[in-house]
Design an enzyme around this catalytic site. Sequence first.
Site, PDB file in Angstrom:
ATOM      1  N   CYS A   1       0.838  -1.199   0.000  1.00 59.53           N
ATOM      2  CA  CYS A   1       0.000   0.000   0.000  1.00 59.53           C
ATOM      3  C   CYS A   1       0.879   1.258   0.000  1.00 59.53           C
ATOM      4  CB  CYS A   1      -0.989  -0.038   1.160  1.00 59.53           C
ATOM      5  SG  CYS A   1      -2.383   1.101   0.961  1.00 59.53           S
TER       6      CYS A   1
ATOM      7  N   HIS B   1      -3.475  -5.165   0.486  1.00 55.00           N
ATOM      8  CA  HIS B   1      -2.923  -5.581   1.772  1.00 55.00           C
ATOM      9  C   HIS B   1      -2.953  -7.106   1.898  1.00 55.00           C
ATOM     10  CE1 HIS B   1      -2.387  -1.772   4.041  1.00 55.00           C
ATOM     11  NE2 HIS B   1      -3.284  -1.322   3.184  1.00 55.00           N
TER      12      HIS B   1
ATOM     13  N   GLU C   1      -1.202  -8.939   3.804  1.00 56.45           N
ATOM     14  CA  GLU C   1      -1.055  -9.358   5.208  1.00 56.45           C
ATOM     15  C   GLU C   1      -2.394  -9.486   5.910  1.00 56.45           C
ATOM     16  OE1 GLU C   1      -1.614  -4.997   5.710  1.00 56.45           O
ATOM     17  OE2 GLU C   1      -0.709  -6.308   4.215  1.00 56.45           O
TER      18      GLU C   1
END
Length: 240
Positions: free
Chosen positions: A115, A217, A219
Amino acid sequence: MRKPIIGILGSILLMESGPFPGLERTYVNHDYIRAVELAGGIPMLLPVIEESEDIKRQLEGLDALILSGGYDLQPACYQEEPLQEMGFVWPEMDAHQLAAAKMALAGGKPMLGICRGMQIMNVAFGGSLYQDINSQTASRQQHVQKGRRQFASHAVEVTAGSLLAKIVGDGLLQTNSFHHQAVKDVAPGFVVSARAKDGTIEAIEKPGAWVLGLQWHPEMMAQDDATMLGVFKKLVCAVQ
């Protein structure tokens, strides 16, 4: 086998309420920590510091670097004036992360930008950003999703033959989305490896190196999505 140490560039959280309003805290979202652990690495949080030599020392013991998400990047870093749609900026954080990205590449360390981290990566090496997608492009696509962070909200087209394609496969990939800024001019030496259907650049990489930037994202999705966890596993494998 020795587990690699994966540095994660930290952000600064400004506390606006509670017993200590105005207090500044160093943090990363725990999703980064968990994703690195699940991938077989040891996460190491790197706080914002100012001295160039100290930043070099921060990176010396690392095997790879993750540039995490966060606030908007100040447009002065890419020679532009701020638009009204710009969000909150933190110049000291920008300076630390831009320097760390340059040092990591010079040191040959695998690097993953997520990001804001992808935007830092692009600007560090000479690229620019759209300060606000909706006001600067014709896109009507939603890039700040209204839904839980781990759910995919739109598709990106992955470029065949790219590093990203070797990790997640080419063709369409479903991702989450939480950004209003995006890469405009790609940094020299980098290439685009994914776009949203409205043309927004969703991934960049540097051919010949394990240097990858993702606008979404992974994660946040990694605990439930094997493909997204695979991004972190490949980062760990690149070290080993």
